[in-house]
Design a protein around this motif. Structure first.
Motif, PDB file in Angstrom:
ATOM      1  N   ASP A 121      12.452  -2.323 -20.226  1.00  0.00           N
ATOM      2  CA  ASP A 121      13.888  -2.136 -20.432  1.00  0.00           C
ATOM      3  C   ASP A 121      14.761  -3.291 -20.095  1.00  0.00           C
ATOM      4  O   ASP A 121      15.932  -3.022 -20.163  1.00  0.00           O
ATOM      5  CB  ASP A 121      14.388  -0.801 -19.792  1.00  0.00           C
ATOM      6  CG  ASP A 121      13.566   0.390 -20.505  1.00  0.00           C
ATOM      7  OD1 ASP A 121      13.362   0.562 -21.859  1.00  0.00           O
ATOM      8  OD2 ASP A 121      13.122   1.278 -19.811  1.00  0.00           O
ATOM      9  N   LEU A 122      14.042  -4.420 -19.752  1.00  0.00           N
ATOM     10  CA  LEU A 122      14.891  -5.521 -19.294  1.00  0.00           C
ATOM     11  C   LEU A 122      15.293  -6.429 -20.484  1.00  0.00           C
ATOM     12  O   LEU A 122      16.424  -6.830 -20.373  1.00  0.00           O
ATOM     13  CB  LEU A 122      14.340  -6.457 -18.181  1.00  0.00           C
ATOM     14  CG  LEU A 122      14.957  -7.614 -17.807  1.00  0.00           C
ATOM     15  CD1 LEU A 122      16.312  -7.402 -17.074  1.00  0.00           C
ATOM     16  CD2 LEU A 122      14.224  -8.470 -16.878  1.00  0.00           C
ATOM     17  N   GLY A 123      14.464  -6.572 -21.305  1.00  0.00           N
ATOM     18  CA  GLY A 123      14.659  -7.385 -22.550  1.00  0.00           C
ATOM     19  C   GLY A 123      14.488  -8.940 -22.302  1.00  0.00           C
ATOM     20  O   GLY A 123      13.704  -9.170 -20.990  1.00  0.00           O
ATOM     21  N   THR A 124      15.063  -9.897 -23.036  1.00  0.00           N
ATOM     22  CA  THR A 124      14.842 -11.299 -22.326  1.00  0.00           C
ATOM     23  C   THR A 124      15.505 -11.609 -20.978  1.00  0.00           C
ATOM     24  O   THR A 124      16.699 -11.040 -20.762  1.00  0.00           O
ATOM     25  CB  THR A 124      15.596 -12.084 -23.447  1.00  0.00           C
ATOM     26  OG1 THR A 124      15.142 -11.932 -24.953  1.00  0.00           O
ATOM     27  CG2 THR A 124      15.355 -13.453 -23.013  1.00  0.00           C
ATOM     28  N   PRO A 125      14.590 -12.205 -20.243  1.00  0.00           N
ATOM     29  CA  PRO A 125      15.037 -12.329 -18.865  1.00  0.00           C
ATOM     30  C   PRO A 125      16.179 -13.256 -18.632  1.00  0.00           C
ATOM     31  O   PRO A 125      16.061 -14.205 -18.057  1.00  0.00           O
ATOM     32  CB  PRO A 125      13.744 -12.486 -18.133  1.00  0.00           C
ATOM     33  CG  PRO A 125      12.815 -13.410 -19.187  1.00  0.00           C
ATOM     34  CD  PRO A 125      13.394 -12.783 -20.541  1.00  0.00           C
ATOM     35  N   THR A 126      17.335 -12.888 -18.970  1.00  0.00           N
ATOM     36  CA  THR A 126      18.592 -13.851 -19.013  1.00  0.00           C
ATOM     37  C   THR A 126      19.329 -13.119 -17.701  1.00  0.00           C
ATOM     38  O   THR A 126      19.109 -12.124 -17.460  1.00  0.00           O
ATOM     39  CB  THR A 126      19.345 -13.925 -20.132  1.00  0.00           C
ATOM     40  OG1 THR A 126      19.993 -12.625 -20.431  1.00  0.00           O
ATOM     41  CG2 THR A 126      18.586 -14.458 -21.214  1.00  0.00           C
ATOM     42  N   LEU A 127      20.245 -14.121 -17.038  1.00  0.00           N
ATOM     43  CA  LEU A 127      21.089 -13.422 -16.123  1.00  0.00           C
ATOM     44  C   LEU A 127      21.855 -12.320 -16.536  1.00  0.00           C
ATOM     45  O   LEU A 127      22.133 -11.233 -15.820  1.00  0.00           O
ATOM     46  CB  LEU A 127      22.028 -14.639 -15.627  1.00  0.00           C
ATOM     47  CG  LEU A 127      21.455 -15.702 -14.907  1.00  0.00           C
ATOM     48  CD1 LEU A 127      22.554 -16.719 -14.535  1.00  0.00           C
ATOM     49  CD2 LEU A 127      20.804 -15.188 -13.658  1.00  0.00           C
ATOM     50  N   GLU A 128      22.358 -12.383 -17.864  1.00  0.00           N
ATOM     51  CA  GLU A 128      23.195 -11.353 -18.692  1.00  0.00           C
ATOM     52  C   GLU A 128      22.343 -10.017 -18.422  1.00  0.00           C
ATOM     53  O   GLU A 128      22.988  -9.024 -18.169  1.00  0.00           O
ATOM     54  CB  GLU A 128      23.609 -11.793 -19.828  1.00  0.00           C
ATOM     55  CG  GLU A 128      24.416 -13.152 -20.120  1.00  0.00           C
ATOM     56  CD  GLU A 128      23.926 -14.392 -20.027  1.00  0.00           C
ATOM     57  OE1 GLU A 128      24.779 -15.413 -20.425  1.00  0.00           O
ATOM     58  OE2 GLU A 128      22.717 -14.611 -19.594  1.00  0.00           O
ATOM     59  N   ASN A 129      21.121 -10.359 -19.103  1.00  0.00           N
ATOM     60  CA  ASN A 129      20.350  -8.859 -19.184  1.00  0.00           C
ATOM     61  C   ASN A 129      19.873  -8.456 -17.612  1.00  0.00           C
ATOM     62  O   ASN A 129      20.130  -7.358 -17.660  1.00  0.00           O
ATOM     63  CB  ASN A 129      19.156  -9.484 -20.034  1.00  0.00           C
ATOM     64  CG  ASN A 129      19.534  -9.204 -21.486  1.00  0.00           C
ATOM     65  OD1 ASN A 129      20.364  -8.852 -21.893  1.00  0.00           O
ATOM     66  ND2 ASN A 129      18.562  -9.783 -22.100  1.00  0.00           N
ATOM     67  N   LEU A 130      19.865  -9.247 -16.878  1.00  0.00           N
ATOM     68  CA  LEU A 130      19.449  -8.636 -15.455  1.00  0.00           C
ATOM     69  C   LEU A 130      20.704  -7.980 -14.952  1.00  0.00           C
ATOM     70  O   LEU A 130      20.705  -6.681 -14.504  1.00  0.00           O
ATOM     71  CB  LEU A 130      19.230  -9.904 -14.434  1.00  0.00           C
ATOM     72  CG  LEU A 130      17.840 -10.450 -14.604  1.00  0.00           C
ATOM     73  CD1 LEU A 130      17.831 -11.671 -13.843  1.00  0.00           C
ATOM     74  CD2 LEU A 130      16.936  -9.652 -14.065  1.00  0.00           C
ATOM     75  N   CYS A 131      22.169  -8.479 -15.225  1.00  0.00           N
ATOM     76  CA  CYS A 131      23.084  -7.626 -14.884  1.00  0.00           C
ATOM     77  C   CYS A 131      23.347  -6.440 -15.760  1.00  0.00           C
ATOM     78  O   CYS A 131      23.411  -5.265 -14.952  1.00  0.00           O
ATOM     79  CB  CYS A 131      24.284  -8.559 -15.204  1.00  0.00           C
ATOM     80  SG  CYS A 131      24.747  -9.700 -14.307  1.00  0.00           S
ATOM     81  N   THR A 132      22.920  -6.326 -16.751  1.00  0.00           N
ATOM     82  CA  THR A 132      23.069  -4.987 -17.563  1.00  0.00           C
ATOM     83  C   THR A 132      22.163  -4.020 -17.115  1.00  0.00           C
ATOM     84  O   THR A 132      22.248  -3.040 -17.057  1.00  0.00           O
ATOM     85  CB  THR A 132      22.784  -5.256 -19.213  1.00  0.00           C
ATOM     86  OG1 THR A 132      23.880  -6.397 -19.486  1.00  0.00           O
ATOM     87  CG2 THR A 132      22.853  -4.228 -20.092  1.00  0.00           C
TER      88      THR A 132
END
Length: 121
Positions: free
Chosen positions: A78-89
């Protein structure tokens, strides 16, 4: 009056990233030390004197940290692509599901100077 109370945590994790710049280095497995801060906003509860019990918030954040720390972020469900944006989400989804009135989630990497702030109010 409205207050914002926050708690920080860090985690070490590896990932890959497919992008158009820094292609070779990003595509290789590499790691970072990530810092995260979760802020809860609101008025002080007259009975407790607190916006939020930081001990309760810390318990939730420890569970989130456990899902990220020393992991391959590419494989975190459920993380998706490991970007800073996706980590925040991802952090918002998990901490918000615990009932906290989140006002902001930030994730950053001191080592390279990157930061993402997700403001919820």
């Amino acid at each position: 009056m409205k207050f914002e109370v926050s708690q920080r945590f860090f985690f070490d994790a590896a990932h890959t990233l497919h992008r158009e710049i820094e292609v070779e280095g990003s595509a290789r497995i590499h790691g970072h030390t990530y810092n995260a801060e979760v802020a809860v906003g609101g008025a002080v509860n007259s009975e407790t004197g607190m916006v939020v019990d930081l001990g309760q918030l810390r318990v939730t954040l420890d569970k989130i940290r456990d899902r990220l720390d020393h992991r391959m972020l590419d494989d975190v469900p459920d993380l998706g692509t490991p970007t800073l944006e996706n980590l925040c989400t991802f952090i918002v989804r998990l901490a918000g599901a615990s009932g906290f009135s989140l006002s902001r989630v930030s994730v950053w990497r001191d080592g390279i100077g990157d930061r993402c702030d997700l403001r919820l109010e």
